[in-house]
Write an enzyme that holds these catalytic residues in place. Structure first.
Site, PDB file in Angstrom:
ATOM      1  N   ASP A  17      53.594  28.406  38.346  1.00  0.00           N
ATOM      2  CA  ASP A  17      52.191  27.995  38.273  1.00  0.00           C
ATOM      3  C   ASP A  17      51.282  29.149  37.872  1.00  0.00           C
ATOM      4  O   ASP A  17      50.266  28.949  37.198  1.00  0.00           O
ATOM      5  CB  ASP A  17      51.738  27.416  39.618  1.00  0.00           C
ATOM      6  N   GLY A  18      51.624  30.379  38.273  1.00  0.00           N
ATOM      7  CA  GLY A  18      50.832  31.533  37.875  1.00  0.00           C
ATOM      8  C   GLY A  18      50.856  31.741  36.370  1.00  0.00           C
ATOM      9  O   GLY A  18      49.823  32.015  35.744  1.00  0.00           O
ATOM     10  N   GLU A  23      40.785  27.145  41.711  1.00  0.00           N
ATOM     11  CA  GLU A  23      39.697  27.412  42.631  1.00  0.00           C
ATOM     12  C   GLU A  23      38.954  28.682  42.270  1.00  0.00           C
ATOM     13  O   GLU A  23      39.422  29.493  41.464  1.00  0.00           O
ATOM     14  CB  GLU A  23      40.212  27.537  44.073  1.00  0.00           C
ATOM     15  N   ARG A  68      28.185  32.352  57.539  1.00  0.00           N
ATOM     16  CA  ARG A  68      28.611  33.705  57.875  1.00  0.00           C
ATOM     17  C   ARG A  68      30.105  33.663  58.165  1.00  0.00           C
ATOM     18  O   ARG A  68      30.557  32.840  58.967  1.00  0.00           O
ATOM     19  CB  ARG A  68      27.863  34.241  59.093  1.00  0.00           C
ATOM     20  N   ASP A  88      34.303  35.181  56.546  1.00  0.00           N
ATOM     21  CA  ASP A  88      35.089  35.956  55.588  1.00  0.00           C
ATOM     22  C   ASP A  88      34.833  35.538  54.149  1.00  0.00           C
ATOM     23  O   ASP A  88      35.004  36.343  53.226  1.00  0.00           O
ATOM     24  CB  ASP A  88      36.582  35.812  55.895  1.00  0.00           C
TER      25      ASP A  88
END
Length: 267
Positions: free
Chosen positions: A45-46, A123, A148, A150
């Protein structure tokens, strides 16, 4: 028909790439890396994501298909031992086109008059190297929350099975033209609150992230590409007008892919 073949770069993938190229040339098909009608990705997939990004400027003219040389992927659906069958299908038959939605992203930066625009198949995420990400989230121009934590992930339906799933997001069938916003370790206490659940927006909705501090730098990923952006004032996400075109020579049901990737132990 003109074709191009891309490879993961390892010995196995390069060998299969050479075989496909030679077989297709033997069938009198033309090879073109600049304006192919069909791009065949050999790897995983990469590798497929790399190939798609290389031809984002030809989405209306180019279709994509994948041969996987590692683990079963969501985009690379042909096996190495099926190469001869695939080549005959390409040479002798007209393939079916299946279209999936893409994510469009525009980034405004301080002192820059025009935004930068990007497309993503899976994404886009926003994070920071140090400290918490603090963003005002607006939907269709109305303030929704101050986040707020990560970071945040905005995914397409086809990308909902990737990083989005690892974050606890929902799996969405790619027939639905939508985008999904998923939180990364949000801060929720007596002072700070977020929705705490993934949000799924339809194609006519616009989502906007506005950093509270315009002088901060953010790490933004767009599929496999990671970049640092400073002085970001706004990031807008929509379902793109463009769509990716997959070449199908046989049925490849989405839910079967989900089952084979996450449930089946036959591999």
């Amino acid at each position: 028909m003109k074709f191009a073949v891309t490879s993961k770069g390892d010995h196995k993938s390069n060998k299969i790439k050479s075989i496909i190229e030679q077989y297709l040339l033997d069938f009198d098909l033309k090879q073109s890396m600049t304006d192919p009608d069909l791009v065949i990705s050999v790897g995983g997939d990469g590798t497929f994501l790399h190939a798609v990004h290389n031809y984002f400027h030809r989405l209306k003219e180019t279709a994509f298909i994948g041969v996987h040389t590692g683990h079963l992927g969501f985009y690379a659906d042909w096996l190495p031992e099926e190469v001869e069958k695939l080549v005959i299908e390409i040479a002798k038959k007209q393939f079916e086109i299946v279209e999936y939605p893409l994510l469009a992203m525009r980034i405004w930066r301080k002192d820059e008059p025009q935004p930068d625009r990007y497309l993503a198949l899976n994404e886009a995420t926003i994070k920071k190297i140090e400290g918490s990400v603090v963003l005002d989230v607006a939907i269709n121009g109305d303030e929704f929350e101050r986040f707020r934590g990560d970071g945040l992930c905005v995914s397409t339906p086809s990308g909902s099975t990737a990083y989005n799933k690892a974050l606890g997001g929902a799996i969405i069938h790619p027939a639905l033209s939508a985008l999904q916003i998923t939180e990364m370790s949000s801060i929720n206490n007596r002072v700070y609150r977020t929705i705490g659940s993934p949000l799924i927006l339809p194609s006519h909705h616009v989502c906007e992230f506005k950093p509270v501090d315009h002088n901060q730098s953010f790490i933004i990923t767009i599929d496999h590409i990671t970049q640092s952006f400073d002085k970001v004032t706004s990031i807008e996400y929509t379902v793109a007008d463009e769509r990716i075109r997959f070449a199908r020579f046989r049925p490849f049901p989405f839910w079967k892919r989900v089952h084979d990737s996450f449930i089946s132990d036959s591999r």
